[in-house]
Design a protein around this motif. Sequence first.
Motif, PDB file in Angstrom:
ATOM      1  N   SER A  45      44.985  13.489  73.743  1.00  0.00           N
ATOM      2  CA  SER A  45      44.960  14.366  74.912  1.00  0.00           C
ATOM      3  C   SER A  45      44.615  15.814  74.580  1.00  0.00           C
ATOM      4  CB  SER A  45      46.296  14.274  75.665  1.00  0.00           C
ATOM      5  OG  SER A  45      47.380  14.250  74.770  1.00  0.00           O
ATOM      6  N   GLY A  46      44.172  16.073  73.353  1.00  0.00           N
ATOM      7  CA  GLY A  46      43.568  17.358  73.044  1.00  0.00           C
ATOM      8  C   GLY A  46      44.433  18.376  72.329  1.00  0.00           C
ATOM      9  N   ALA A  49      42.041  16.186  77.519  1.00  0.00           N
ATOM     10  CA  ALA A  49      41.622  17.138  76.484  1.00  0.00           C
ATOM     11  C   ALA A  49      40.686  18.189  77.073  1.00  0.00           C
ATOM     12  CB  ALA A  49      40.934  16.398  75.338  1.00  0.00           C
ATOM     13  N   SER A  50      39.812  17.752  77.957  1.00  0.00           N
ATOM     14  CA  SER A  50      38.872  18.677  78.586  1.00  0.00           C
ATOM     15  C   SER A  50      39.583  19.657  79.514  1.00  0.00           C
ATOM     16  CB  SER A  50      37.830  17.871  79.367  1.00  0.00           C
ATOM     17  OG  SER A  50      36.833  18.705  79.874  1.00  0.00           O
ATOM     18  N   ARG A  51      40.584  19.156  80.241  1.00  0.00           N
ATOM     19  CA  ARG A  51      41.315  19.991  81.204  1.00  0.00           C
ATOM     20  C   ARG A  51      42.221  20.996  80.484  1.00  0.00           C
ATOM     21  NH1 ARG A  51      42.841  15.878  84.227  1.00  0.00           N
ATOM     22  NH2 ARG A  51      44.945  15.772  83.412  1.00  0.00           N
ATOM     23  N   GLY A  52      42.834  20.585  79.373  1.00  0.00           N
ATOM     24  CA  GLY A  52      43.680  21.498  78.605  1.00  0.00           C
ATOM     25  C   GLY A  52      44.933  21.937  79.321  1.00  0.00           C
ATOM     26  N   LEU A  53      45.519  21.032  80.105  1.00  0.00           N
ATOM     27  CA  LEU A  53      46.738  21.344  80.865  1.00  0.00           C
ATOM     28  C   LEU A  53      47.898  20.556  80.265  1.00  0.00           C
ATOM     29  CD1 LEU A  53      47.737  22.878  83.452  1.00  0.00           C
ATOM     30  CD2 LEU A  53      47.411  20.718  84.673  1.00  0.00           C
ATOM     31  N   TYR A  54      48.994  21.245  79.884  1.00  0.00           N
ATOM     32  CA  TYR A  54      50.092  20.607  79.166  1.00  0.00           C
ATOM     33  C   TYR A  54      51.439  20.994  79.757  1.00  0.00           C
ATOM     34  CZ  TYR A  54      46.333  19.757  75.898  1.00  0.00           C
ATOM     35  OH  TYR A  54      45.141  19.355  75.353  1.00  0.00           O
ATOM     36  N   SER A  55      52.383  20.073  79.638  1.00  0.00           N
ATOM     37  CA  SER A  55      53.730  20.334  80.153  1.00  0.00           C
ATOM     38  C   SER A  55      54.428  21.390  79.307  1.00  0.00           C
ATOM     39  CB  SER A  55      54.557  19.045  80.133  1.00  0.00           C
ATOM     40  OG  SER A  55      54.858  18.675  78.796  1.00  0.00           O
ATOM     41  N   ALA A  56      55.452  22.007  79.903  1.00  0.00           N
ATOM     42  CA  ALA A  56      56.222  23.016  79.177  1.00  0.00           C
ATOM     43  C   ALA A  56      56.849  22.418  77.924  1.00  0.00           C
ATOM     44  CB  ALA A  56      57.299  23.598  80.097  1.00  0.00           C
ATOM     45  N   ALA A  57      57.311  21.172  78.006  1.00  0.00           N
ATOM     46  CA  ALA A  57      57.927  20.515  76.842  1.00  0.00           C
ATOM     47  C   ALA A  57      56.901  20.314  75.731  1.00  0.00           C
ATOM     48  CB  ALA A  57      58.528  19.172  77.250  1.00  0.00           C
ATOM     49  N   THR A  58      55.676  19.989  76.108  1.00  0.00           N
ATOM     50  CA  THR A  58      54.630  19.744  75.117  1.00  0.00           C
ATOM     51  C   THR A  58      54.279  21.012  74.346  1.00  0.00           C
ATOM     52  OG1 THR A  58      53.697  17.983  76.484  1.00  0.00           O
ATOM     53  CG2 THR A  58      52.249  18.916  74.822  1.00  0.00           C
ATOM     54  N   VAL A  59      54.296  22.157  75.008  1.00  0.00           N
ATOM     55  CA  VAL A  59      53.866  23.393  74.346  1.00  0.00           C
ATOM     56  C   VAL A  59      54.987  24.069  73.555  1.00  0.00           C
ATOM     57  CG1 VAL A  59      52.107  23.747  76.124  1.00  0.00           C
ATOM     58  CG2 VAL A  59      54.266  24.995  76.269  1.00  0.00           C
ATOM     59  N   LEU A 111      33.508  23.051  69.156  1.00  0.00           N
ATOM     60  CA  LEU A 111      34.480  22.035  68.757  1.00  0.00           C
ATOM     61  C   LEU A 111      34.223  20.784  69.592  1.00  0.00           C
ATOM     62  CD1 LEU A 111      37.794  24.153  68.717  1.00  0.00           C
ATOM     63  CD2 LEU A 111      36.020  24.001  66.975  1.00  0.00           C
ATOM     64  N   LEU A 112      34.001  19.657  68.924  1.00  0.00           N
ATOM     65  CA  LEU A 112      33.819  18.384  69.605  1.00  0.00           C
ATOM     66  C   LEU A 112      35.118  17.594  69.512  1.00  0.00           C
ATOM     67  CD1 LEU A 112      32.015  16.165  70.918  1.00  0.00           C
ATOM     68  CD2 LEU A 112      31.469  15.423  68.570  1.00  0.00           C
ATOM     69  N   ALA A 113      35.591  17.087  70.641  1.00  0.00           N
ATOM     70  CA  ALA A 113      36.796  16.250  70.676  1.00  0.00           C
ATOM     71  C   ALA A 113      36.396  14.905  71.273  1.00  0.00           C
ATOM     72  CB  ALA A 113      37.875  16.904  71.525  1.00  0.00           C
ATOM     73  N   THR A 114      36.662  13.807  70.551  1.00  0.00           N
ATOM     74  CA  THR A 114      36.269  12.484  71.056  1.00  0.00           C
ATOM     75  C   THR A 114      37.425  11.499  70.961  1.00  0.00           C
ATOM     76  OG1 THR A 114      35.461  11.628  68.916  1.00  0.00           O
ATOM     77  CG2 THR A 114      33.885  12.838  70.294  1.00  0.00           C
ATOM     78  N   ASP A 115      37.417  10.547  71.889  1.00  0.00           N
ATOM     79  CA  ASP A 115      38.417   9.485  71.887  1.00  0.00           C
ATOM     80  C   ASP A 115      37.844   8.275  72.621  1.00  0.00           C
ATOM     81  OD1 ASP A 115      41.679   9.615  71.246  1.00  0.00           O
ATOM     82  OD2 ASP A 115      41.065   7.980  72.563  1.00  0.00           O
ATOM     83  N   ILE A 116      38.431   7.122  72.393  1.00  0.00           N
ATOM     84  CA  ILE A 116      37.960   5.893  73.027  1.00  0.00           C
ATOM     85  C   ILE A 116      38.431   5.753  74.476  1.00  0.00           C
ATOM     86  CG2 ILE A 116      39.905   4.387  72.368  1.00  0.00           C
ATOM     87  CD1 ILE A 116      37.692   2.302  71.561  1.00  0.00           C
ATOM     88  N   ALA A 117      39.498   6.471  74.833  1.00  0.00           N
ATOM     89  CA  ALA A 117      40.122   6.306  76.151  1.00  0.00           C
ATOM     90  C   ALA A 117      39.676   7.419  77.099  1.00  0.00           C
ATOM     91  CB  ALA A 117      41.639   6.315  76.018  1.00  0.00           C
ATOM     92  N   PRO A 118      38.950   7.083  78.162  1.00  0.00           N
ATOM     93  CA  PRO A 118      38.435   8.128  79.060  1.00  0.00           C
ATOM     94  C   PRO A 118      39.515   9.022  79.659  1.00  0.00           C
ATOM     95  CG  PRO A 118      37.320   6.036  79.484  1.00  0.00           C
ATOM     96  CD  PRO A 118      38.431   5.742  78.522  1.00  0.00           C
ATOM     97  N   HIS A 119      40.693   8.465  79.982  1.00  0.00           N
ATOM     98  CA  HIS A 119      41.704   9.281  80.656  1.00  0.00           C
ATOM     99  C   HIS A 119      42.250  10.373  79.737  1.00  0.00           C
ATOM    100  CE1 HIS A 119      44.224   6.306  78.589  1.00  0.00           C
ATOM    101  NE2 HIS A 119      45.264   7.090  78.780  1.00  0.00           N
ATOM    102  N   VAL A 120      42.325  10.121  78.423  1.00  0.00           N
ATOM    103  CA  VAL A 120      42.817  11.187  77.540  1.00  0.00           C
ATOM    104  C   VAL A 120      41.721  12.200  77.223  1.00  0.00           C
ATOM    105  CG1 VAL A 120      44.711   9.843  76.565  1.00  0.00           C
ATOM    106  CG2 VAL A 120      42.490   9.872  75.391  1.00  0.00           C
ATOM    107  N   VAL A 121      40.468  11.748  77.220  1.00  0.00           N
ATOM    108  CA  VAL A 121      39.356  12.689  77.055  1.00  0.00           C
ATOM    109  C   VAL A 121      39.349  13.689  78.209  1.00  0.00           C
ATOM    110  CG1 VAL A 121      36.841  12.891  77.056  1.00  0.00           C
ATOM    111  CG2 VAL A 121      37.960  11.142  75.653  1.00  0.00           C
TER     112      VAL A 121
END
Length: 295
Positions: free
Chosen positions: A134-135, A176-186, A163-173
């Motif tokens: 998820s980026g 990663a592109s959106r760059g939005l994370y929960s408060a707990a994650t950060v 920076l290139l970020a790649t993954d097999i799963a479209p939903h996590v790509v």
Amino acid sequence: MHAFHHHAVAALRINADPIAAGSPPLGDAEFRAIAAIMQDEARIHLSDAKTTLVHSRLSRRLREQGLGNFQEYVRLVQKDREERAAMVVALTTNHTHFFREAHHFDHFRATTMPWLQQRARRGAIRIWSAGCSSGEEVHTIAMCLLGESRQVPAWLRQADLKLLATDIAPHVVESASRGLYSAATVEAVPARYREAWMRSSGGDYQMAAEARSLVTAKVLNLFEPWPMRQSYDVIFCRNVMIYFDDQANAELQARFVELLAPGGFLYIGHSERLIGPAATRMTPCGHTIYRKEPR
């Protein structure tokens, strides 16, 4: 952008999900058929220990497709490319966090970044986060490059850096592109980086535009043709290769070495190792950090 699958492989979770009551059983023959498809599609090795995980994950797919048993499901994925791709995504899990394996980022800042600054004067800089989930990894790299103040370093403003970020799963790509994370994650992000390069957004945090503008996120299968036409200075591929067999890893690592520029760095996961031709062409320069011989 190329209109073919770009996927990079995500990791299978070790702990299986609970199996819903009344789910049809997964027989040995069906498990072997599914394992063969996973090997063929994504080179992911499913050992017998993953039977419960496969059963629990794919029981949901059976329900969504209105199928009564796994024999019907196997027949479906053998003929339906879309469901086959959905099965690969269902059987991969993306687990990561910011500044994971912190010694890699200590090395990146101390050793790799000064080298990149020198190279930036002469040409383009390219960094690849392979299996980006998820980026969090690629945005950690971006924050290291941007530094601890809101002032973008002069060398970076002038550099042709992507920076290139790649993954097999479209939903996590997409994540990663959106760059939005929960408060707990950060919470894992050091305060200075968080204050400089994250913006509060409705209880969550979004990566600042300066960080997001450095990142291009794409779907990519590591074992299909790669779209990149130039060499890369740094490749991160961490905690991805543990899910492949030795032959697949030797092939993948050899391709990484070919793609790396002379003097380029490869960062792999804490329990991974280089094997095959890559092991002879890369020099260890830290725990699970390798450098391609400069010309």
